[in-house]
Motif scaffolding. Structure first.
Motif, short mmCIF file in Angstrom:
data_model
loop_
_atom_site.label_atom_id
_atom_site.label_comp_id
_atom_site.label_asym_id
_atom_site.label_seq_id
_atom_site.Cartn_x
_atom_site.Cartn_y
_atom_site.Cartn_z
N LEU A 197 0.83 -1.23 0.00
CA LEU A 197 0.00 0.00 0.00
C LEU A 197 0.85 1.26 0.00
O LEU A 197 0.40 2.32 -0.45
N ILE A 198 2.06 1.16 0.55
CA ILE A 198 2.99 2.31 0.64
C ILE A 198 4.35 1.74 0.29
O ILE A 198 4.93 1.00 1.08
N THR A 199 4.87 2.07 -0.89
CA THR A 199 6.08 1.34 -1.31
C THR A 199 6.89 2.08 -2.37
O THR A 199 6.38 2.92 -3.09
N VAL A 200 8.18 1.74 -2.42
CA VAL A 200 9.02 2.05 -3.58
C VAL A 200 9.47 0.67 -4.09
O VAL A 200 10.20 -0.03 -3.40
N ARG A 201 8.98 0.27 -5.26
CA ARG A 201 9.17 -1.13 -5.69
C ARG A 201 10.61 -1.43 -6.10
O ARG A 201 11.11 -2.54 -5.87
N VAL A 215 11.89 -1.74 -13.61
CA VAL A 215 10.69 -1.38 -14.39
C VAL A 215 10.52 0.14 -14.30
O VAL A 215 10.60 0.70 -13.20
N GLU A 216 10.29 0.79 -15.45
CA GLU A 216 10.15 2.23 -15.49
C GLU A 216 9.02 2.68 -14.54
O GLU A 216 7.92 2.14 -14.57
N GLY A 217 9.31 3.64 -13.70
CA GLY A 217 8.30 4.16 -12.76
C GLY A 217 8.43 3.55 -11.38
O GLY A 217 8.00 4.13 -10.38
N ASP A 218 9.04 2.34 -11.30
CA ASP A 218 9.12 1.66 -10.00
C ASP A 218 10.13 2.31 -9.05
O ASP A 218 10.19 1.95 -7.88
N GLN A 219 10.93 3.24 -9.58
CA GLN A 219 11.87 3.95 -8.68
C GLN A 219 11.16 5.00 -7.84
O GLN A 219 11.73 5.54 -6.92
N PHE A 220 9.88 5.27 -8.18
CA PHE A 220 9.15 6.31 -7.46
C PHE A 220 8.32 5.74 -6.31
O PHE A 220 7.89 4.58 -6.36
N PHE A 221 8.07 6.59 -5.34
CA PHE A 221 7.19 6.25 -4.22
C PHE A 221 5.76 6.06 -4.74
O PHE A 221 5.28 6.86 -5.55
N ALA A 222 5.09 5.01 -4.28
CA ALA A 222 3.71 4.76 -4.69
C ALA A 222 2.84 4.49 -3.47
O ALA A 222 3.28 3.83 -2.53
N MET A 223 1.63 5.02 -3.50
CA MET A 223 0.75 4.89 -2.33
C MET A 223 -0.69 4.72 -2.80
O MET A 223 -1.10 5.37 -3.75
N GLU A 224 -1.43 3.84 -2.13
CA GLU A 224 -2.88 3.74 -2.42
C GLU A 224 -3.61 4.54 -1.37
O GLU A 224 -3.81 4.09 -0.23
N GLY A 225 -3.97 5.78 -1.76
CA GLY A 225 -4.46 6.77 -0.80
C GLY A 225 -5.63 6.34 0.05
O GLY A 225 -5.61 6.50 1.27
#
Ligand code: ACO
Length: 341
Positions: A197-201, A215-225
Protein backbone atom coordinates in the motif's frame (compact mmCIF):
# COMPACT_ATOMS: atom_id res chain seq x y z
CA UNK A 1 10.17 5.21 40.57
CA UNK A 2 12.25 3.37 38.03
CA UNK A 3 14.91 4.25 35.47
CA UNK A 4 13.38 5.95 32.43
CA UNK A 5 14.35 7.91 29.33
CA UNK A 6 13.53 11.60 29.77
CA UNK A 7 13.01 14.12 26.96
CA UNK A 8 15.40 17.06 27.45
CA UNK A 9 16.01 18.66 24.02
CA UNK A 10 14.02 19.41 20.87
CA UNK A 11 14.82 20.93 17.49
CA UNK A 12 13.69 21.02 13.88
CA UNK A 13 15.00 21.97 10.45
CA UNK A 14 13.42 22.59 7.05
CA UNK A 15 15.08 23.10 3.67
CA UNK A 16 15.14 26.66 2.30
CA UNK A 17 12.76 26.19 -0.63
CA UNK A 18 9.04 26.45 0.05
CA UNK A 19 6.55 25.19 -2.54
CA UNK A 20 3.03 26.67 -2.39
CA UNK A 21 -0.13 24.97 -3.62
CA UNK A 22 -0.33 27.59 -6.35
CA UNK A 23 3.15 26.64 -7.58
CA UNK A 24 2.09 22.97 -7.75
CA UNK A 25 -1.10 23.96 -9.58
CA UNK A 26 1.02 25.75 -12.19
CA UNK A 27 2.80 22.43 -12.97
CA UNK A 28 0.13 19.78 -12.37
CA UNK A 29 -3.62 19.26 -12.77
CA UNK A 30 -4.50 20.36 -9.22
CA UNK A 31 -5.60 23.47 -7.30
CA UNK A 32 -5.02 25.21 -3.99
CA UNK A 33 -8.69 24.60 -3.21
CA UNK A 34 -8.47 20.80 -3.81
CA UNK A 35 -5.28 20.40 -1.79
CA UNK A 36 -6.54 22.49 1.12
CA UNK A 37 -9.96 20.90 1.39
CA UNK A 38 -8.85 17.27 0.82
CA UNK A 39 -5.61 17.37 2.85
CA UNK A 40 -5.38 20.62 4.88
CA UNK A 41 -1.91 21.31 3.41
CA UNK A 42 -0.96 24.80 2.23
CA UNK A 43 2.84 24.63 1.96
CA UNK A 44 5.71 22.14 1.93
CA UNK A 45 9.51 22.48 1.69
CA UNK A 46 11.85 20.65 -0.66
CA UNK A 47 15.61 20.10 -0.72
CA UNK A 48 17.84 21.74 -3.34
CA UNK A 49 19.66 19.57 -5.92
CA UNK A 50 22.51 17.80 -4.10
CA UNK A 51 21.02 18.38 -0.66
CA UNK A 52 20.51 15.12 1.25
CA UNK A 53 18.58 13.74 4.23
CA UNK A 54 21.74 13.87 6.37
CA UNK A 55 22.05 17.63 5.80
CA UNK A 56 18.63 18.18 7.36
CA UNK A 57 19.33 15.57 10.07
CA UNK A 58 22.55 17.35 11.09
CA UNK A 59 20.75 20.73 11.26
CA UNK A 60 17.91 19.32 13.40
CA UNK A 61 20.38 17.35 15.55
CA UNK A 62 22.47 20.47 16.24
CA UNK A 63 19.35 22.34 17.32
CA UNK A 64 18.11 19.55 19.60
CA UNK A 65 21.55 19.39 21.24
CA UNK A 66 21.50 23.20 21.67
CA UNK A 67 18.03 22.94 23.20
CA UNK A 68 19.31 20.30 25.67
CA UNK A 69 22.28 22.55 26.57
CA UNK A 70 19.99 25.51 27.30
CA UNK A 71 18.16 23.62 30.03
CA UNK A 72 20.82 21.16 31.19
CA UNK A 73 24.19 22.84 30.53
CA UNK A 74 27.04 21.67 28.27
CA UNK A 75 27.01 18.12 29.62
CA UNK A 76 23.43 17.67 28.42
CA UNK A 77 24.70 17.45 24.83
CA UNK A 78 27.16 14.60 25.59
CA UNK A 79 25.10 11.95 23.84
CA UNK A 80 26.38 8.38 23.59
CA UNK A 81 23.87 7.10 21.04
CA UNK A 82 22.38 8.35 17.75
CA UNK A 83 19.27 6.76 16.24
CA UNK A 84 18.09 8.15 12.91
CA UNK A 85 14.65 7.33 11.52
CA UNK A 86 14.59 7.67 7.75
CA UNK A 87 13.28 5.93 4.65
CA UNK A 88 15.25 8.20 2.32
CA UNK A 89 18.84 7.48 3.40
CA UNK A 90 21.67 9.34 1.61
CA UNK A 91 22.62 6.02 -0.04
CA UNK A 92 21.39 2.39 0.25
CA UNK A 93 24.56 1.48 2.16
CA UNK A 94 25.98 2.38 4.70
CA UNK A 95 23.40 3.75 7.12
CA UNK A 96 23.06 7.55 7.28
CA UNK A 97 23.31 7.84 11.08
CA UNK A 98 27.10 7.27 11.47
CA UNK A 99 27.84 10.14 9.07
CA UNK A 100 25.39 12.38 10.95
CA UNK A 101 27.06 11.53 14.28
CA UNK A 102 30.46 12.24 12.75
CA UNK A 103 29.40 15.62 11.37
CA UNK A 104 27.90 16.52 14.75
CA UNK A 105 31.31 15.86 16.33
CA UNK A 106 29.99 13.04 18.52
CA UNK A 107 33.08 10.85 18.16
CA UNK A 108 32.64 7.08 17.94
CA UNK A 109 29.19 6.72 19.50
CA UNK A 110 26.93 3.92 18.21
CA UNK A 111 24.75 5.25 15.39
CA UNK A 112 22.22 3.45 13.22
CA UNK A 113 19.15 3.96 11.06
CA UNK A 114 15.61 2.79 11.69
CA UNK A 115 13.32 2.41 8.64
CA UNK A 116 9.61 2.45 9.49
CA UNK A 117 8.51 5.21 7.09
CA UNK A 118 6.08 7.60 8.83
CA UNK A 119 6.22 5.58 12.08
CA UNK A 120 10.02 5.75 12.05
CA UNK A 121 10.34 8.43 14.72
CA UNK A 122 8.18 6.54 17.26
CA UNK A 123 10.10 3.31 16.56
CA UNK A 124 13.43 5.17 16.94
CA UNK A 125 12.23 6.79 20.16
CA UNK A 126 11.22 3.40 21.58
CA UNK A 127 14.57 1.90 20.56
CA UNK A 128 16.63 4.70 22.16
CA UNK A 129 14.44 4.81 25.28
CA UNK A 130 14.78 1.04 25.72
CA UNK A 131 18.57 1.26 25.36
CA UNK A 132 18.61 3.96 28.03
CA UNK A 133 16.40 2.06 30.47
CA UNK A 134 18.53 -1.08 29.86
CA UNK A 135 21.65 0.90 30.77
CA UNK A 136 23.22 0.51 27.32
CA UNK A 137 23.15 4.29 26.77
CA UNK A 138 22.91 7.35 29.03
CA UNK A 139 21.93 10.05 26.53
CA UNK A 140 20.56 9.65 23.04
CA UNK A 141 19.97 11.87 20.05
CA UNK A 142 16.89 10.63 18.17
CA UNK A 143 16.32 12.16 14.75
CA UNK A 144 13.52 11.75 12.21
CA UNK A 145 14.55 13.01 8.77
CA UNK A 146 13.24 12.44 5.27
CA UNK A 147 13.48 13.94 1.79
CA UNK A 148 10.54 12.35 0.02
CA UNK A 149 10.72 15.00 -2.72
CA UNK A 150 13.70 12.96 -4.02
CA UNK A 151 11.61 9.80 -4.58
CA UNK A 152 8.29 11.24 -5.80
CA UNK A 153 7.07 10.88 -9.38
CA UNK A 154 7.21 14.50 -10.61
CA UNK A 155 3.98 13.92 -12.57
CA UNK A 156 2.00 12.51 -9.59
CA UNK A 157 -0.30 15.26 -8.32
CA UNK A 158 -1.42 13.24 -5.30
CA UNK A 159 1.94 12.49 -3.68
CA UNK A 160 3.50 15.82 -4.68
CA UNK A 161 0.65 17.66 -2.94
CA UNK A 162 1.11 15.73 0.28
CA UNK A 163 4.80 15.21 0.95
CA UNK A 164 7.46 17.69 2.10
CA UNK A 165 11.06 17.37 3.33
CA UNK A 166 12.30 18.07 6.85
CA UNK A 167 13.97 16.83 10.02
CA UNK A 168 13.12 16.91 13.70
CA UNK A 169 15.15 15.67 16.66
CA UNK A 170 14.97 15.09 20.39
CA UNK A 171 17.54 14.41 23.09
CA UNK A 172 16.77 11.76 25.71
CA UNK A 173 18.66 11.32 28.99
CA UNK A 174 18.55 8.71 31.72
CA UNK A 175 16.26 9.76 34.57
CA UNK A 176 13.35 8.61 36.71
CA UNK A 177 9.85 7.56 35.65
CA UNK A 178 8.23 10.22 37.85
CA UNK A 179 9.98 13.16 36.17
CA UNK A 180 8.28 15.38 33.60
CA UNK A 181 9.50 14.30 30.17
CA UNK A 182 9.84 10.62 31.15
CA UNK A 183 8.59 8.30 28.41
CA UNK A 184 5.86 6.38 30.22
CA UNK A 185 5.09 3.69 27.69
CA UNK A 186 4.90 2.65 24.05
CA UNK A 187 2.50 0.74 21.84
CA UNK A 188 4.09 -0.55 18.61
CA UNK A 189 2.82 -2.76 15.81
CA UNK A 190 3.09 -3.80 12.18
CA UNK A 191 1.15 -5.59 9.44
CA UNK A 192 3.35 -6.68 6.56
CA UNK A 193 0.23 -7.85 4.72
CA UNK A 194 -0.18 -4.19 3.73
CA UNK A 195 3.39 -3.71 2.47
CA UNK A 196 2.25 -2.89 -1.07
CA UNK A 197 0.00 0.00 0.00
CA UNK A 198 2.99 2.31 0.64
CA UNK A 199 6.08 1.34 -1.31
CA UNK A 200 9.02 2.05 -3.58
CA UNK A 201 9.17 -1.13 -5.69
CA UNK A 202 12.63 -0.73 -7.22
CA UNK A 203 16.04 -0.30 -5.63
CA UNK A 204 15.99 -3.37 -3.38
CA UNK A 205 17.18 -6.97 -3.70
CA UNK A 206 13.83 -8.23 -5.08
CA UNK A 207 14.21 -6.40 -8.38
CA UNK A 208 18.03 -6.25 -8.50
CA UNK A 209 18.40 -10.03 -8.16
CA UNK A 210 16.54 -10.54 -11.45
CA UNK A 211 19.44 -8.93 -13.30
CA UNK A 212 16.92 -6.93 -15.34
CA UNK A 213 16.86 -3.12 -15.33
CA UNK A 214 14.21 -1.66 -13.00
CA UNK A 215 10.69 -1.38 -14.39
CA UNK A 216 10.15 2.23 -15.49
CA UNK A 217 8.30 4.16 -12.76
CA UNK A 218 9.12 1.66 -10.00
CA UNK A 219 11.87 3.95 -8.68
CA UNK A 220 9.15 6.31 -7.46
CA UNK A 221 7.19 6.25 -4.22
CA UNK A 222 3.71 4.76 -4.69
CA UNK A 223 0.75 4.89 -2.33
CA UNK A 224 -2.88 3.74 -2.42
CA UNK A 225 -4.46 6.77 -0.80
CA UNK A 226 -7.90 5.43 0.16
CA UNK A 227 -6.90 2.24 2.06
CA UNK A 228 -3.94 4.07 3.60
CA UNK A 229 -6.34 6.72 4.90
CA UNK A 230 -8.58 4.07 6.49
CA UNK A 231 -5.68 2.09 7.98
CA UNK A 232 -4.11 5.29 9.35
CA UNK A 233 -7.29 6.25 11.20
CA UNK A 234 -7.88 2.74 12.59
CA UNK A 235 -4.32 2.08 13.70
CA UNK A 236 -3.48 5.48 15.19
CA UNK A 237 -6.80 5.48 17.12
CA UNK A 238 -6.47 1.91 18.38
CA UNK A 239 -2.78 2.23 19.21
CA UNK A 240 -3.41 5.46 21.14
CA UNK A 241 -6.31 3.89 23.03
CA UNK A 242 -4.26 0.80 23.99
CA UNK A 243 -1.52 3.07 25.29
CA UNK A 244 -3.97 5.29 27.20
CA UNK A 245 -5.37 2.18 28.88
CA UNK A 246 -1.87 1.03 29.79
CA UNK A 247 -0.80 4.42 31.17
CA UNK A 248 -4.14 4.87 32.95
CA UNK A 249 -5.21 8.12 31.28
CA UNK A 250 -8.67 8.77 29.85
CA UNK A 251 -8.89 10.59 26.50
CA UNK A 252 -10.54 13.51 28.33
CA UNK A 253 -7.51 13.79 30.66
CA UNK A 254 -5.19 14.08 27.68
CA UNK A 255 -3.97 17.59 26.82
CA UNK A 256 -2.49 16.96 23.38
CA UNK A 257 -2.31 14.23 20.77
CA UNK A 258 0.60 14.77 18.41
CA UNK A 259 -0.23 12.45 15.52
CA UNK A 260 1.68 11.86 12.31
CA UNK A 261 0.73 14.80 10.07
CA UNK A 262 -0.56 13.04 6.94
CA UNK A 263 -3.91 14.66 6.25
CA UNK A 264 -6.00 16.96 8.46
CA UNK A 265 -9.03 14.76 7.76
CA UNK A 266 -7.10 11.79 9.21
CA UNK A 267 -6.24 13.85 12.32
CA UNK A 268 -9.88 14.83 12.83
CA UNK A 269 -11.06 11.23 12.30
CA UNK A 270 -8.55 9.96 14.89
CA UNK A 271 -9.80 12.67 17.28
CA UNK A 272 -13.37 11.55 16.68
CA UNK A 273 -12.54 7.87 17.30
CA UNK A 274 -10.88 8.78 20.60
CA UNK A 275 -13.64 11.23 21.58
CA UNK A 276 -11.27 14.21 21.62
CA UNK A 277 -12.01 17.89 21.10
CA UNK A 278 -10.27 19.76 18.29
CA UNK A 279 -8.12 21.76 20.74
CA UNK A 280 -6.50 18.48 21.92
CA UNK A 281 -5.11 17.73 18.45
CA UNK A 282 -1.86 19.36 17.31
CA UNK A 283 -1.86 20.41 13.64
CA UNK A 284 1.10 21.85 11.71
CA UNK A 285 0.74 20.07 8.36
CA UNK A 286 -0.79 23.22 6.85
CA UNK A 287 2.76 24.66 6.91
CA UNK A 288 4.98 21.63 6.21
CA UNK A 289 2.90 18.83 4.64
CA UNK A 290 3.66 15.19 5.43
CA UNK A 291 7.36 15.11 6.32
CA UNK A 292 7.36 11.33 7.00
CA UNK A 293 9.78 10.46 9.87
CA UNK A 294 10.23 14.17 10.65
CA UNK A 295 6.51 14.74 11.03
CA UNK A 296 6.02 14.10 14.76
CA UNK A 297 9.20 15.86 16.03
CA UNK A 298 8.51 18.85 13.74
CA UNK A 299 4.93 19.03 15.08
CA UNK A 300 6.32 18.87 18.64
CA UNK A 301 8.83 21.63 17.86
CA UNK A 302 6.18 23.94 16.39
CA UNK A 303 3.65 23.25 19.15
CA UNK A 304 6.21 23.82 21.92
CA UNK A 305 7.58 26.98 20.27
CA UNK A 306 4.06 28.39 19.93
CA UNK A 307 3.02 27.62 23.53
CA UNK A 308 0.51 25.03 22.38
CA UNK A 309 2.43 22.37 24.33
CA UNK A 310 3.08 23.41 27.92
CA UNK A 311 5.02 21.86 30.81
CA UNK A 312 2.77 19.40 32.63
CA UNK A 313 0.61 18.60 29.59
CA UNK A 314 -0.25 14.94 29.18
CA UNK A 315 0.82 14.07 25.65
CA UNK A 316 0.40 11.07 23.36
CA UNK A 317 2.44 10.80 20.17
CA UNK A 318 1.04 8.47 17.53
CA UNK A 319 2.28 7.51 14.08
CA UNK A 320 1.29 5.35 11.16
CA UNK A 321 3.13 4.55 7.95
CA UNK A 322 4.51 2.14 5.42
CA UNK A 323 5.15 -1.44 6.44
CA UNK A 324 2.40 -1.14 7.50
CA UNK A 325 3.64 0.12 10.84
CA UNK A 326 2.20 2.10 13.72
CA UNK A 327 3.28 3.24 17.16
CA UNK A 328 2.43 5.52 20.06
CA UNK A 329 4.30 6.98 23.04
CA UNK A 330 3.09 8.80 26.18
CA UNK A 331 4.78 11.44 28.31
CA UNK A 332 4.13 14.44 30.54
CA UNK A 333 5.57 17.44 28.71
CA UNK A 334 8.78 18.78 30.32
CA UNK A 335 9.98 22.39 30.66
CA UNK A 336 12.21 22.62 27.57
CA UNK A 337 12.85 25.30 24.97
CA UNK A 338 12.85 23.99 21.39
CA UNK A 339 15.35 25.44 18.92
CA UNK A 340 14.10 26.15 15.41
CA UNK A 341 15.75 27.90 12.46
N1 ACO B 1 -5.43 17.49 -7.03
C1 ACO B 1 -6.60 17.23 -7.65
N2 ACO B 1 -7.15 16.02 -7.67
C2 ACO B 1 -6.50 15.02 -7.06
C3 ACO B 1 -5.29 15.22 -6.38
C4 ACO B 1 -4.74 16.53 -6.39
N3 ACO B 1 -3.59 16.82 -5.78
N4 ACO B 1 -4.88 14.05 -5.85
C5 ACO B 1 -5.81 13.13 -6.17
N5 ACO B 1 -6.79 13.73 -6.90
C6 ACO B 1 -7.97 13.12 -7.51
C7 ACO B 1 -7.81 11.66 -7.79
O1 ACO B 1 -7.07 11.47 -8.98
C8 ACO B 1 -9.25 11.23 -7.92
O2 ACO B 1 -9.69 11.54 -9.20
P1 ACO B 1 -10.68 10.55 -10.00
O3 ACO B 1 -11.91 10.47 -9.14
O4 ACO B 1 -10.87 11.26 -11.29
O5 ACO B 1 -9.94 9.25 -10.09
C9 ACO B 1 -9.97 12.13 -6.92
O6 ACO B 1 -9.06 13.19 -6.61
C10 ACO B 1 -10.36 11.42 -5.64
O7 ACO B 1 -9.24 10.63 -5.24
P2 ACO B 1 -9.20 9.94 -3.83
O8 ACO B 1 -7.93 9.15 -3.71
O9 ACO B 1 -10.49 9.23 -3.59
O10 ACO B 1 -9.14 11.26 -2.95
P3 ACO B 1 -9.15 11.37 -1.40
O11 ACO B 1 -10.15 12.33 -1.00
O12 ACO B 1 -9.10 10.03 -0.74
O13 ACO B 1 -7.72 12.05 -1.11
C11 ACO B 1 -5.50 11.49 -0.44
C12 ACO B 1 -6.54 11.46 -1.56
C13 ACO B 1 -5.24 12.91 -0.06
C14 ACO B 1 -4.23 10.83 -0.96
C15 ACO B 1 -6.06 10.70 0.76
O14 ACO B 1 -6.54 9.45 0.33
C16 ACO B 1 -5.05 10.50 1.83
O15 ACO B 1 -4.67 11.43 2.52
N6 ACO B 1 -4.61 9.26 2.03
C17 ACO B 1 -3.67 8.94 3.08
C18 ACO B 1 -2.27 9.31 2.70
C19 ACO B 1 -1.37 9.10 3.91
O16 ACO B 1 -1.81 9.14 5.03
N7 ACO B 1 -0.12 8.87 3.71
C20 ACO B 1 0.71 8.71 4.89
C21 ACO B 1 1.24 7.46 5.01
S1 ACO B 1 2.41 7.36 3.76
C22 ACO B 1 3.87 6.94 4.49
O17 ACO B 1 3.96 6.20 5.42
C23 ACO B 1 5.06 7.48 3.79
Amino acid sequence: MSRAAVLCGLGGALPATAVTNEELAAQLDTSDQWIRTRTGIGLRYVVAPGEATSDLAVAAGERALESARRTGGDKAADVDLVVLATSTPDRPCPGTAPGVAHRLGLGTVPAFDVAAVCTGFVYALATAASMITAGVAQRALVIGADTFSTILDPTDRTTRAIFGDGAGAVVLRAGESGEPGALLGFDLGSDGGGADLITVRAGGSRQRSTGEPPVEGDQFFAMEGRPVFTEAVINMSESSQRLLDRVGWTPAALDKVVAHQANVRILHAVGEQLGLEEKQIVVNLDRVGNTVAASIPLALTDAAAEGDLLPGHRVVLTGFGGGLTWGSAALVWPDIAPVTA
